[in-house]
Write a protein that holds these residues in place. Structure first.
Motif, PDB file in Angstrom:
ATOM      1  N   GLY A 181     -60.949 -73.081 -40.716  1.00 51.88           N
ATOM      2  CA  GLY A 181     -59.742 -72.985 -41.542  1.00 51.88           C
ATOM      3  C   GLY A 181     -58.635 -72.169 -40.906  1.00 51.88           C
ATOM      4  O   GLY A 181     -57.946 -71.406 -41.585  1.00 51.88           O
ATOM      5  N   SER A 199     -64.283 -77.940 -48.587  1.00 52.59           N
ATOM      6  CA  SER A 199     -65.024 -77.821 -49.844  1.00 52.59           C
ATOM      7  C   SER A 199     -65.137 -79.159 -50.569  1.00 52.59           C
ATOM      8  O   SER A 199     -66.016 -79.363 -51.390  1.00 52.59           O
ATOM      9  CB  SER A 199     -64.394 -76.766 -50.752  1.00 52.59           C
ATOM     10  OG  SER A 199     -63.062 -77.109 -51.021  1.00 52.59           O
ATOM     11  N   ARG A 200     -64.248 -80.083 -50.246  1.00 46.42           N
ATOM     12  CA  ARG A 200     -64.320 -81.390 -50.886  1.00 46.42           C
ATOM     13  C   ARG A 200     -64.291 -82.444 -49.780  1.00 46.42           C
ATOM     14  O   ARG A 200     -63.369 -83.250 -49.692  1.00 46.42           O
ATOM     15  CB  ARG A 200     -63.096 -81.540 -51.805  1.00 46.42           C
ATOM     16  CG  ARG A 200     -63.166 -82.733 -52.732  1.00 46.42           C
ATOM     17  CD  ARG A 200     -61.820 -82.942 -53.428  1.00 46.42           C
ATOM     18  NE  ARG A 200     -61.813 -84.150 -54.224  1.00 46.42           N
ATOM     19  CZ  ARG A 200     -61.713 -85.376 -53.711  1.00 46.42           C
ATOM     20  NH1 ARG A 200     -61.602 -85.545 -52.415  1.00 46.42           N
ATOM     21  NH2 ARG A 200     -61.728 -86.429 -54.501  1.00 46.42           N
ATOM     22  N   ALA A 201     -65.313 -82.418 -48.933  1.00 42.55           N
ATOM     23  CA  ALA A 201     -65.330 -83.237 -47.718  1.00 42.55           C
ATOM     24  C   ALA A 201     -65.398 -84.723 -48.054  1.00 42.55           C
ATOM     25  O   ALA A 201     -66.358 -85.178 -48.668  1.00 42.55           O
ATOM     26  CB  ALA A 201     -66.518 -82.823 -46.860  1.00 42.55           C
ATOM     27  N   THR A 216     -67.284 -84.266 -56.880  1.00 43.65           N
ATOM     28  CA  THR A 216     -65.903 -84.174 -57.355  1.00 43.65           C
ATOM     29  C   THR A 216     -65.802 -84.668 -58.784  1.00 43.65           C
ATOM     30  O   THR A 216     -66.745 -85.213 -59.334  1.00 43.65           O
ATOM     31  CB  THR A 216     -65.005 -85.044 -56.476  1.00 43.65           C
ATOM     32  OG1 THR A 216     -65.420 -86.396 -56.664  1.00 43.65           O
ATOM     33  CG2 THR A 216     -65.139 -84.678 -55.024  1.00 43.65           C
ATOM     34  N   CYS A 275     -60.363 -76.053 -36.723  1.00 50.42           N
ATOM     35  CA  CYS A 275     -60.193 -76.775 -37.994  1.00 50.42           C
ATOM     36  C   CYS A 275     -61.355 -76.512 -38.939  1.00 50.42           C
ATOM     37  O   CYS A 275     -61.216 -76.608 -40.153  1.00 50.42           O
ATOM     38  CB  CYS A 275     -60.065 -78.278 -37.738  1.00 50.42           C
ATOM     39  SG  CYS A 275     -61.519 -79.011 -36.963  1.00 50.42           S
ATOM     40  N   SER A 317     -69.133 -85.100 -52.665  1.00 51.32           N
ATOM     41  CA  SER A 317     -68.497 -84.887 -51.372  1.00 51.32           C
ATOM     42  C   SER A 317     -69.560 -85.008 -50.284  1.00 51.32           C
ATOM     43  O   SER A 317     -70.756 -84.916 -50.553  1.00 51.32           O
ATOM     44  CB  SER A 317     -67.813 -83.525 -51.340  1.00 51.32           C
ATOM     45  OG  SER A 317     -68.759 -82.508 -51.526  1.00 51.32           O
ATOM     46  N   CYS A 361     -63.091 -83.320 -37.553  1.00 53.84           N
ATOM     47  CA  CYS A 361     -62.746 -82.350 -38.595  1.00 53.84           C
ATOM     48  C   CYS A 361     -62.706 -83.037 -39.946  1.00 53.84           C
ATOM     49  O   CYS A 361     -62.303 -84.192 -40.044  1.00 53.84           O
ATOM     50  CB  CYS A 361     -61.356 -81.765 -38.331  1.00 53.84           C
ATOM     51  SG  CYS A 361     -61.377 -80.579 -37.003  1.00 53.84           S
ATOM     52  N   TRP A 362     -63.082 -82.312 -40.986  1.00 51.40           N
ATOM     53  CA  TRP A 362     -63.021 -82.848 -42.352  1.00 51.40           C
ATOM     54  C   TRP A 362     -61.629 -82.661 -42.925  1.00 51.40           C
ATOM     55  O   TRP A 362     -60.935 -81.699 -42.594  1.00 51.40           O
ATOM     56  CB  TRP A 362     -64.067 -82.158 -43.228  1.00 51.40           C
ATOM     57  CG  TRP A 362     -65.454 -82.570 -42.832  1.00 51.40           C
ATOM     58  CD1 TRP A 362     -66.290 -81.908 -41.976  1.00 51.40           C
ATOM     59  CD2 TRP A 362     -66.142 -83.758 -43.232  1.00 51.40           C
ATOM     60  NE1 TRP A 362     -67.468 -82.612 -41.828  1.00 51.40           N
ATOM     61  CE2 TRP A 362     -67.404 -83.750 -42.591  1.00 51.40           C
ATOM     62  CE3 TRP A 362     -65.826 -84.825 -44.080  1.00 51.40           C
ATOM     63  CZ2 TRP A 362     -68.340 -84.766 -42.764  1.00 51.40           C
ATOM     64  CZ3 TRP A 362     -66.758 -85.839 -44.260  1.00 51.40           C
ATOM     65  CH2 TRP A 362     -68.004 -85.800 -43.609  1.00 51.40           C
ATOM     66  N   ASP A 363     -61.275 -83.590 -43.843  1.00 50.14           N
ATOM     67  CA  ASP A 363     -59.997 -83.450 -44.538  1.00 50.14           C
ATOM     68  C   ASP A 363     -59.946 -82.166 -45.360  1.00 50.14           C
ATOM     69  O   ASP A 363     -58.897 -81.560 -45.508  1.00 50.14           O
ATOM     70  CB  ASP A 363     -59.724 -84.680 -45.429  1.00 50.14           C
ATOM     71  CG  ASP A 363     -60.868 -84.980 -46.399  1.00 50.14           C
ATOM     72  OD1 ASP A 363     -62.003 -84.482 -46.191  1.00 50.14           O
ATOM     73  OD2 ASP A 363     -60.624 -85.723 -47.363  1.00 50.14           O
ATOM     74  N   ASN A 364     -61.091 -81.752 -45.883  1.00 46.51           N
ATOM     75  CA  ASN A 364     -61.144 -80.567 -46.732  1.00 46.51           C
ATOM     76  C   ASN A 364     -62.594 -80.095 -46.728  1.00 46.51           C
ATOM     77  O   ASN A 364     -63.498 -80.853 -47.079  1.00 46.51           O
ATOM     78  CB  ASN A 364     -60.668 -80.954 -48.146  1.00 46.51           C
ATOM     79  CG  ASN A 364     -60.671 -79.786 -49.114  1.00 46.51           C
ATOM     80  OD1 ASN A 364     -61.459 -78.860 -48.994  1.00 46.51           O
ATOM     81  ND2 ASN A 364     -59.779 -79.847 -50.094  1.00 46.51           N
TER      82      ASN A 364
END
Ligand SMILES: *[C@@H]1O[C@H](CO)[C@@H](O)[C@H](O)[C@H]1NC(C)=O
Ligand SMILES: *[C@@H]1O[C@H](CO)[C@@H](O)[C@H](O)[C@H]1NC(C)=O
Ligand SMILES: *[C@@H]1O[C@H](CO)[C@@H](O)[C@H](O)[C@H]1NC(C)=O
Ligand SMILES: *[C@@H]1O[C@H](CO)[C@@H](O)[C@H](O)[C@H]1NC(C)=O
Ligand SMILES: *[C@@H]1O[C@H](CO)[C@@H](O)[C@H](O)[C@H]1NC(C)=O
Ligand SMILES: *[C@@H]1O[C@H](CO)[C@@H](O)[C@H](O)[C@H]1NC(C)=O
Length: 503
Positions: free
Chosen positions: A335, A196-198, A26, A332, A32, A191-194
């Motif tokens: 997506g 692509s930017r875990a 990031t 999740c 990440s 599950c990851w928060d995001n």
């Protein structure tokens, strides 16, 4: 403050990352939590220590695992001061654990991913792999060390590879659950928060000590450890190259069959190495050894004969769920948009499985990235163009080794008009008019999915398989796939079954 060296490393890494098309660190320079980043950083560490072989690197990492040291030392031996070498660097008053040349942000990242723990519903020490599953790093690294030492450190009755990775933790978790000390014995997934930017990995349910990510990491440790324990293996290989082959190629190379050494196939690879009875014996032996070395009063007081039943029965359930069931990528992770409105529950167990092909997308997906994108586009089409509440299928089979969760085990789908509440609709991604999916993809549905559904009590044991075209005027699931499924044991002609059904 960014040092010149750090900036140089960052530039180097950045260009490497760009070249290989993997997840980027990031803006703040904190990578990440992707396996690609772990591998890139290990590669950098190896570049600074060109004499290191795999064993040197994994031994060097052992000091940051969150493990019981007496137990691990008994299995793997004490660490020599040399393997902790870089830790005490007098020029680093703050203590950069990887040594002064190594970027502090990367060393703190590595220390973080080596320390597995669950606090509240957040699990750390876990990374997202290119295949779409998440793994705890420390049991993976320990498995590699145990594998390299498997033939030299022999303890009677114990396979140190299984004992060090999975045996003790699994056995203890099953016992503690049985004794009411935990609300769960196994799992859950997270599950990851995001994607692509875990950064943050949140569990989907009450935690047990052996979460899904821990189990994945431990199974990978067993698979890679066993691979390295074969005598006469050339030891010139390094850790980053080993992990890259196993994980990164999973995201890029087309899988041929489920004995390829890649993370997508961890369950079948593990099953080929460890059967239920071996795992039962090893988990028991591991817990007994741990009990001997432990000062935990609960454990010391435990009567040995009272270990057998809960551990044996628990391992049987573990094996069915985590080895024989297919890996299902949860909503999740691909997506999914939320279900529109309120789902209708199925009344279980169901009597039918309806086989579909997606037709569009017409190509089988062979990577997580591609399968997840296909899932999103089908959901968009079903929700927006068709005006359905959700993606229609119950489950979707990718050609990457995984099933993808659509409406899942519990919600009524929209796949087979007039029959949606009677059976699961399972679709193969691709157009199967002229050819059929790969053998391992077919088997995922024909064998793993159905066996698992019956065991969970979601499908009746004598369930029936139909092709979509038997019930609705359509060419689905394609001529070639239809003729394939008509050879399956549970396939039935529709007239025999449905002649009395009103609909
Ligand atoms: C690790 O091994 C691979 C394959 O043998 C090699 O290409 C690579 O240069 C090695 N990396 C380091 C840092 O030694
Ligand atoms: C995930 O992170 C990426 C990169 O920082 C960002 O562009 C994207 O909007 C984020 N997605 C969500 C759902 O927050
Ligand atoms: C399990 O594996 C062990 C060792 O490979 C073997 O001796 C045993 O027969 C197997 N048991 C079953 C039930 O397949
Ligand atoms: C545990 O300790 C007892 C008593 O010292 C010994 O007999 C037994 O073999 C040990 N068991 C294991 C698994 O180490
Ligand atoms: C459907 O199942 C969920 C989860 O088991 C439950 O919370 C919900 O109340 C059920 N809905 C209906 C309408 O029965
Ligand atoms: C499945 O088994 C049940 C209970 O044993 C039986 O009543 C039913 O007729 C069977 N169905 C088929 C399709 O064989």
């Amino acid at each position: 403050m960014v040092t010149a060296h750090f900036a140089f490393l960052q530039l180097l890494l950045l260009s490497l990352l760009l070249a290989s098309g993997v997840a980027m660190p990031t803006e703040e320079g904190v990578p990440s939590f992707h396996m690609d980043n772990v591998i890139q950083i290990i590669e950098e560490l190896e570049r600074l220590n060109p004499q290191w072989e795999i064993l040197d690197t994994v031994q060097y990492f052992r000091q940051w695992h969150n493990y019981n040291n007496a137990y691990l030392e008994h299995l793997l031996g004490k660490l020599s001061p040399a393997s902790q070498g870089l830790k005490q660097d007098p020029k680093e008053p703050q203590g950069n654990p990887m040594g002064q040349k190594f970027s502090p942000s990367y060393s703190s990242f590595l220390v973080k991913v080596l320390k597995h723990q669950v606090i509240g519903d957040v699990e750390s020490g876990v990374v997202l792999t290119p295949d779409g599953t998440s793994v705890a790093v420390s049991p993976l690294i320990i498995g590699i060390e145990a594998g390299l030492k498997r033939n030299t450190r022999v303890i009677t009755g114990l396979d140190s590879l299984i004992a060090a990775t999975l045996g003790k933790d699994l056995g203890l978790s099953l016992l503690n659950f049985r004794n009411g000390l935990q609300s769960k014995a196994l799992g859950p997934n997270g599950c990851w928060d995001n994607i692509s930017r875990a950064q943050v990995y949140v569990l989907l349910d009450d935690p047990s000590p052996v979460t899904d990510a821990f189990i994945n990491g431990a199974m990978d440790g067993v698979v890679l450890g066993a691979h390295l324990s074969i005598p006469d293996k050339p030891n010139s290989y390094n850790l980053s190259a080993l992990l890259k082959d196993y994980y990164v190629s999973s995201g890029t190379k087309k899988p041929k069959n489920d004995v390829d050494l890649r993370s997508n196939f961890r369950r079948s690879l593990f099953a080929a190495l460890v059967n239920v009875s071996v795992l039962q014996d090893q988990a028991l032996a591991s817990v007994l050894l741990y009990k001997n070395l432990s000062s935990d009063s609960h454990l010391v007081a435990l009567d040995e004969t009272r270990l057998h039943d809960p551990v044996k029965q628990g391992i049987q359930e573990f094996y069915e769920t985590y080895v024989e069931c297919p890996t299902i990528i949860p909503r999740c992770m691909w997506g999914a948009q939320p279900y529109k409105g309120t789902p209708t529950n199925l009344t279980l167990p169901l009597k039918f499985v309806y086989i579909h092909h997606t037709y569009e997308p017409g190509q089988p997906c062979t990577t997580f990235e591609q399968c997840a994108a296909d899932m999103r586009s089908m959901q968009r089409f079903h929700q927006n163009d068709r005006q359905w509440d959700d993606i229609g299928y119950s489950f979707v089979a990718g050609s990457d080794g995984y099933l993808y969760e659509g409406r899942g085990w519990f919600w009524v789908g929209a796949h087979t008009k007039g029959h949606n509440s009677l059976g699961y609709g399972v679709s193969f991604i691709g157009n199967y008019m002229e050819e059929i999916p790969a053998g391992f993809t077919l088997s995922l549905v024909k064998d793993s999915f159905t066996t698992c559904g019956v065991r969970k009590g979601h499908l009746v044991p004598n369930y029936t398989i139909h092709g979509h075209r038997q019930l609705v005027a359509t060419s689905c699931p394609g001529d070639a796939l239809y003729s394939e499924i008509s050879t399956w044991k549970h396939f039935k002609d529709v007239q025999k079954i449905h002649q009395q059904k009103s609909k």
